[in-house]
Design an enzyme around this catalytic site. Sequence first.
Site, PDB file in Angstrom:
ATOM      1  N   ALA A 180      38.874  37.913  17.686  1.00 54.16           N
ATOM      2  CA  ALA A 180      38.583  36.412  18.058  1.00 54.16           C
ATOM      3  C   ALA A 180      37.582  36.468  18.263  1.00 54.16           C
ATOM      4  CB  ALA A 180      39.680  36.274  19.141  1.00 54.16           C
TER       5      ALA A 180
ATOM      6  N   SER B 131      45.532  36.254  26.610  1.00 51.23           N
ATOM      7  CA  SER B 131      44.187  36.860  27.511  1.00 51.23           C
ATOM      8  C   SER B 131      44.303  35.648  28.608  1.00 51.23           C
ATOM      9  CB  SER B 131      42.569  35.684  27.091  1.00 51.23           C
ATOM     10  OG  SER B 131      42.521  36.530  27.893  1.00 51.23           O
TER      11      SER B 131
ATOM     12  N   GLU C  61      42.658  34.066  30.626  1.00 51.20           N
ATOM     13  CA  GLU C  61      42.127  32.409  30.206  1.00 51.20           C
ATOM     14  C   GLU C  61      43.049  31.959  29.991  1.00 51.20           C
ATOM     15  OE1 GLU C  61      38.730  31.657  30.504  1.00 51.20           O
ATOM     16  OE2 GLU C  61      38.138  33.249  31.488  1.00 51.20           O
TER      17      GLU C  61
ATOM     18  N   TYR D 126      37.829  28.851  24.390  1.00 52.39           N
ATOM     19  CA  TYR D 126      38.792  30.025  24.309  1.00 52.39           C
ATOM     20  C   TYR D 126      40.054  30.459  24.751  1.00 52.39           C
ATOM     21  CZ  TYR D 126      39.431  35.385  24.394  1.00 52.39           C
ATOM     22  OH  TYR D 126      39.881  36.375  24.886  1.00 52.39           O
TER      23      TYR D 126
ATOM     24  N   HIS E 210      39.175  43.660  30.892  1.00 54.14           N
ATOM     25  CA  HIS E 210      39.054  45.468  31.047  1.00 54.14           C
ATOM     26  C   HIS E 210      37.728  45.959  30.222  1.00 54.14           C
ATOM     27  CE1 HIS E 210      41.101  43.006  28.060  1.00 54.14           C
ATOM     28  NE2 HIS E 210      40.688  44.232  26.540  1.00 54.14           N
TER      29      HIS E 210
ATOM     30  N   ARG F  32      32.125  48.232  26.912  1.00 54.98           N
ATOM     31  CA  ARG F  32      32.311  46.575  26.190  1.00 54.98           C
ATOM     32  C   ARG F  32      30.404  46.536  26.157  1.00 54.98           C
ATOM     33  NH1 ARG F  32      35.026  42.369  27.415  1.00 54.98           N
ATOM     34  NH2 ARG F  32      35.645  41.920  29.668  1.00 54.98           N
TER      35      ARG F  32
ATOM     36  N   VAL G 270      29.160  41.115  32.332  1.00 57.31           N
ATOM     37  CA  VAL G 270      28.693  41.304  33.978  1.00 57.31           C
ATOM     38  C   VAL G 270      29.140  43.404  33.949  1.00 57.31           C
ATOM     39  CG1 VAL G 270      30.320  41.150  35.469  1.00 57.31           C
ATOM     40  CG2 VAL G 270      28.081  40.384  36.116  1.00 57.31           C
TER      41      VAL G 270
ATOM     42  N   LYS H 271      26.521  44.954  32.293  1.00 58.83           N
ATOM     43  CA  LYS H 271      25.004  44.623  32.359  1.00 58.83           C
ATOM     44  C   LYS H 271      24.710  44.617  33.904  1.00 58.83           C
ATOM     45  CE  LYS H 271      22.556  40.029  33.925  1.00 58.83           C
ATOM     46  NZ  LYS H 271      22.911  38.521  34.077  1.00 58.83           N
TER      47      LYS H 271
ATOM     48  N   GLU I  39      34.253  27.520  37.990  1.00 58.43           N
ATOM     49  CA  GLU I  39      35.502  28.835  38.513  1.00 58.43           C
ATOM     50  C   GLU I  39      36.247  28.637  39.757  1.00 58.43           C
ATOM     51  OE1 GLU I  39      33.316  32.834  36.711  1.00 58.43           O
ATOM     52  OE2 GLU I  39      32.308  32.726  38.375  1.00 58.43           O
TER      53      GLU I  39
HETATM   54  P1  GDP Z   1      34.956  37.039  31.725  1.00 57.23           P
HETATM   55  O1  GDP Z   1      33.974  35.575  32.212  1.00 57.23           O
HETATM   56  O2  GDP Z   1      35.973  37.048  33.047  1.00 57.23           O
HETATM   57  O3  GDP Z   1      34.612  36.983  30.679  1.00 57.23           O
HETATM   58  O4  GDP Z   1      34.331  38.112  32.372  1.00 57.23           O
HETATM   59  P2  GDP Z   1      31.935  38.254  32.671  1.00 57.23           P
HETATM   60  O5  GDP Z   1      32.233  40.007  32.819  1.00 57.23           O
HETATM   61  O6  GDP Z   1      31.599  37.765  31.637  1.00 57.23           O
HETATM   62  O7  GDP Z   1      32.371  37.292  34.101  1.00 57.23           O
HETATM   63  C1  GDP Z   1      32.451  38.553  35.053  1.00 57.23           C
HETATM   64  C2  GDP Z   1      32.733  37.821  36.331  1.00 57.23           C
HETATM   65  O8  GDP Z   1      31.163  37.599  36.894  1.00 57.23           O
HETATM   66  C3  GDP Z   1      32.353  35.220  36.363  1.00 57.23           C
HETATM   67  O9  GDP Z   1      33.121  35.648  37.285  1.00 57.23           O
HETATM   68  C4  GDP Z   1      30.534  35.162  36.030  1.00 57.23           C
HETATM   69  O10 GDP Z   1      30.818  34.285  37.316  1.00 57.23           O
HETATM   70  C5  GDP Z   1      30.377  36.747  37.683  1.00 57.23           C
HETATM   71  N1  GDP Z   1      28.831  36.890  36.930  1.00 57.23           N
HETATM   72  C6  GDP Z   1      27.440  36.733  37.856  1.00 57.23           C
HETATM   73  N2  GDP Z   1      26.627  37.338  37.596  1.00 57.23           N
HETATM   74  C7  GDP Z   1      27.019  36.601  36.093  1.00 57.23           C
HETATM   75  C8  GDP Z   1      25.938  37.183  34.836  1.00 57.23           C
HETATM   76  O11 GDP Z   1      24.646  37.876  34.993  1.00 57.23           O
HETATM   77  N3  GDP Z   1      26.613  37.584  33.461  1.00 57.23           N
HETATM   78  C9  GDP Z   1      28.026  37.119  33.398  1.00 57.23           C
HETATM   79  N4  GDP Z   1      28.464  37.720  32.119  1.00 57.23           N
HETATM   80  N5  GDP Z   1      28.719  37.289  35.014  1.00 57.23           N
HETATM   81  C10 GDP Z   1      28.388  37.222  35.968  1.00 57.23           C
END
Ligand code: GDP
Length: 326
Positions: free
Chosen positions: A84, A127, A129, A151, A181, A186, A191, A194, A283
Amino acid sequence: MPVALITGISGQDGSYLAESLLDSGFEVHGTVRRSSLEIPDAKLSRISGILDKLTLHPCSLDSLTGLFEIVRLVRPDYLYHLGAQSFVSYGFEDEYATLDTNLGSTHALLSAVLKFVPECRFYFAASSEMFGHSETTPQNESTPFNPRSVYGISKLAGFHLSKAFRENEGIFSCSGILYNHESPRRGKEYVTRKIITQAVAIHRGLSKEIRLGNIDARRDWGHAMDYVDAMRRINEASDPDDFIVASGQTHTVREFCEKTFARLDLNFEDYLTVDPRFYRASEKTPLCGDPTKAKRELGWSISRDLDSIIEEMVQKELENSFDPTG
Ligand code: GDP
């Protein structure tokens, strides 16, 4: 030998699923972009160890005739539609591509199954989402959907399409509504990965800070291998149905940071910079899934908690040589 076809085979879930199916004696096919075949080291790294056991078909998810043709040629017994356009944007910047690709590819694959291999079992990667701004938490299979991202909307349309083919056309079509997951595979834009890569870079003296958005955000995190196990149980069950696949617990981004940095004898607050660029526009309710039905009907439950996920991700990152391009 049963034949499986996986879209999105080079991604986190596709790679674990391919390994699992090969271990069970399946002949495994997958679709990948042609450009990925040209730079396999960069684009096919997650499946590099099993490339010689797979049959890959170059096909973009945008190519509906291409998808149709691959189903006609491969004639799978099991089809896992994991591919996707997955960027979760709460703006509507790229909504045409996300909607067209995600809905079109699901429709083409289901139509091809109906036409060429009506006995094939079709799994759709739905998902969390799709719940978006849910009014209730935890969510179960009866909770109303309320998607807010393009999405999520595209996944909800695919979910209903899959259900309609099951109910109207009688094909074995099922969906797993998967919550977040994670794993060492990943993508680095998420996050968890990261935090792991940044924490290890700090531990190595290569970086001095980590920039994050909302660290009070909550997620229901599980391990991708457990979720791939759920996909197989859903698609190999006696009857087709839809299931929530979740850990049933939420943790904050802050907790994930604390645990990761503590594992490396660091205090994350000494390195954290909150950066508004990483804040999400909308959110509200934290999404938390209720996996009771999957437990009851499939005997599925998570085998790895958050601590063991973090441990594995840190270990793997420590084994990697430092990549300055991040
Ligand atoms: P997804 O949004 O559920 O697809 O997964 P992510 O891993 O991208 O994000 C998870 C959560 O982390 C979200 O609620 C974001 O708001 C929070 N978040 C906080 N800081 C960051 C950041 O620097 N990068 C990302 N990707 N998410 C962050």
